[in-house]
Design an enzyme around this catalytic site. Structure first.
Site, short mmCIF file in Angstrom:
data_model
loop_
_atom_site.label_atom_id
_atom_site.label_comp_id
_atom_site.label_asym_id
_atom_site.label_seq_id
_atom_site.Cartn_x
_atom_site.Cartn_y
_atom_site.Cartn_z
N GLU A 148 39.47 35.99 38.59
CA GLU A 148 38.43 35.34 37.78
C GLU A 148 39.17 34.32 36.93
O GLU A 148 39.54 34.59 35.80
CB GLU A 148 37.67 36.35 36.93
CG GLU A 148 36.33 35.82 36.42
CD GLU A 148 36.46 34.99 35.15
OE1 GLU A 148 36.93 33.83 35.24
OE2 GLU A 148 36.10 35.50 34.09
N GLU A 157 41.55 25.70 30.68
CA GLU A 157 42.57 26.74 30.74
C GLU A 157 43.51 26.60 31.94
O GLU A 157 44.55 27.23 31.99
CB GLU A 157 41.99 28.17 30.72
CG GLU A 157 41.28 28.51 29.42
CD GLU A 157 40.90 29.97 29.34
OE1 GLU A 157 41.75 30.83 29.66
OE2 GLU A 157 39.76 30.25 28.96
#
Length: 467
Positions: A148, A157
């Protein structure tokens, strides 16, 4: 009466702030502006981060369904969980029949994951490895990679690079990646609520305190138009047909292709409204049981290695159906990514002369997945997730009417100071009187005051050059 007005005003503003920023604030503030990966990984030791993700039932159940739909492919196989966190996906895989799961987690939450694995009776199958994926060594190749990795706006990110490293080093020929595709969409929006709450707030100061602060409205508008705002929008906010910015095939995409994702778009407005900005969201698709899986590239294979991926969705008339986009086609694609197609083309429909209302658009864009589709969507047409949508607000609203042409050019790239942040460039032109144009830079991440001043000075210099 004065106190009553003040109470309503304060409550209204606080409610808006909590709704719009409470989720993103957790992730935004935990990413250190210095670009230090250690601080990034340490932030995942905070249990509040995992509480946020596990509270997202849409997200977690999508992974659970996709994993248990692959029980035949998982039986007696070896799995690598990249960024395992609390280990819930590893537990799913073990219970779905995997004989071994290597759960790699860089943060100290790995110590808690070990307790969870033991408590759920799969400690003999799941091995927690605390370390950075790029630095660890596995004793064997794996059959399946699950992760994930998605951030806000998909690429915030920058964890996809770790999945690519894992694929190149450890995935067997024919192995599966969960999820195996990822797509980003763009659409123009109206959002009068944001103006009411964030701009008109300053007009209300005269009534509340007897001090006129209406001169701050332009400054307030520019202030919230510098950062990407994470919030949920509704179908009524959408002004046109959403367009596909990029579609990544995780079996073939290369790291250098993430350096910049860019696209040019032309939208036609559904009707009269104030164009306030643009919304971005993403979908990810999971492999089917009969997927052919990962095919190692050979020397004769040509892959796109350009550092900037350009989109041109104004050419071509034929496209893939919904089932092809989210189902069988994603398994067999040999192209690292597909971009430049309008959503209506992807659904096999021609663009009508007059755009349908939002309700009709919702039915076509978000048609329920078929039995062959395993899709996790963060679309505003779907149930809300913790990712919500990522909003780029214009410094000034633009009035549009039905069929007004809205042209946009957008690029997403890792921030030069912190690769886990996103820099977004947006150019917008609205047809009509004055041919209104705007060019804005957005940061998705944390910026120090000094960095903000440097950004503003650079933007001012660029404006002078363009002028």
């Amino acid at each position: 009466m004065f106190l009553e007005n003040l109470s309503v005003l304060i409550k209204r503003n606080l409610n808006l702030k909590s709704i719009m920023s409470r989720d993103f604030a957790v992730k935004r503030m935990r990413l250190c502006h210095k670009g230090d990966d250690n601080s990034y990984f340490d932030s995942y030791a905070d249990i509040a981060v995992h509480e946020e993700m596990l509270s997202d039932e849409v997200r977690t159940n999508a992974y659970k369904k996709a994993i248990f739909a692959l029980t035949d492919r998982l039986k007696n196989k070896v799995v690598l969980d990249v960024g395992a966190g609390t280990g819930i996906l590893s537990v799913f895989c073990a219970k779905a029949g995997a004989k071994k799961v290597y759960a790699v987690e860089a943060s100290n939450i790995a110590q808690q994951a070990q307790k969870i694995v033991k408590l759920n009776g799969v400690a003999d199958k799941v091995q927690i490895i605390q370390g950075i994926l790029e630095e660890i060594t596995l004793p064997e190749k794996v059959d399946i990679i699950v992760s994930e990795w998605m951030g806000y706006c998909l690429l915030y990110e920058s964890m996809l690079t770790s999945v690519i490293v894992a694929r190149n080093r450890w995935l067997k020929e024919g192995g599966l990646i969960l999820p195996s595709t990822a797509s980003i969409y763009l659409v123009p929006i109206c959002d009068d609520e944001i103006v009411c709450e964030k701009v008109n707030f300053w007009n209300d100061m005269l009534e509340c305190y007897g001090v006129d602060m209406s001169c701050l409205t332009d400054f307030a508008r520019k202030s919230f138009s510098k950062e990407v705002m994470v919030k949920s929008i509704s179908c009524e906010n959408i002004l046109s047909q959403p367009s596909l910015l990029v579609n990544f095939d995780l079996y073939t995409v290369q790291q250098e292709q993430l350096n910049s994702v860019a696209g040019d778009f032309a939208f036609k407005s559904f009707g009269m409204a104030d164009l306030q900005g643009f919304a971005l969201w993403f979908d990810v698709g999971f492999p089917l049981p009969n997927s052919s899986g990962y095919q190692k590239p050979n020397n004769s294979t040509t892959t796109r290695g350009d550092s900037t991926l350009q989109v041109n969705n104004q050419t071509g008339t034929n496209g893939s159906t919904h089932a092809e986009l989210h189902g069988q086609q994603q398994q067999e694609s040999s192209s690292p990514l597909t971009n430049g197609s309008r959503v209506e083309k992807l659904h096999g429909a021609a663009t009508p002369a007059v755009q349908p209302p939002p309700a009709a658009t919702a039915a076509r864009i978000s048609a329920p997945p078929t039995a062959a589709d395993f899709v996790l969507s963060t679309s505003p047409y779907k149930p809300e997730t913790h990712w919500k949508q990522s909003i780029l607000y214009l410094e000034r609203e633009q009035m549009v009417e039905q069929d007004t042409l809205i042209e946009a050019k957008i690029s997403l790239s890792p921030n030069s100071t912190n690769k886990r942040f996103l820099d977004i460039e947006l150019k917008c032109r609205v047809s009509g009187e004055g041919n209104r144009q705007s060019h804005q830079s957005f940061l998705m991440g944390y910026e120090t005051p000094a960095e903000r001043r440097n950004t503003e000075n650079t933007a001012a210099n660029n404006n002078e050059v363009r002028g």
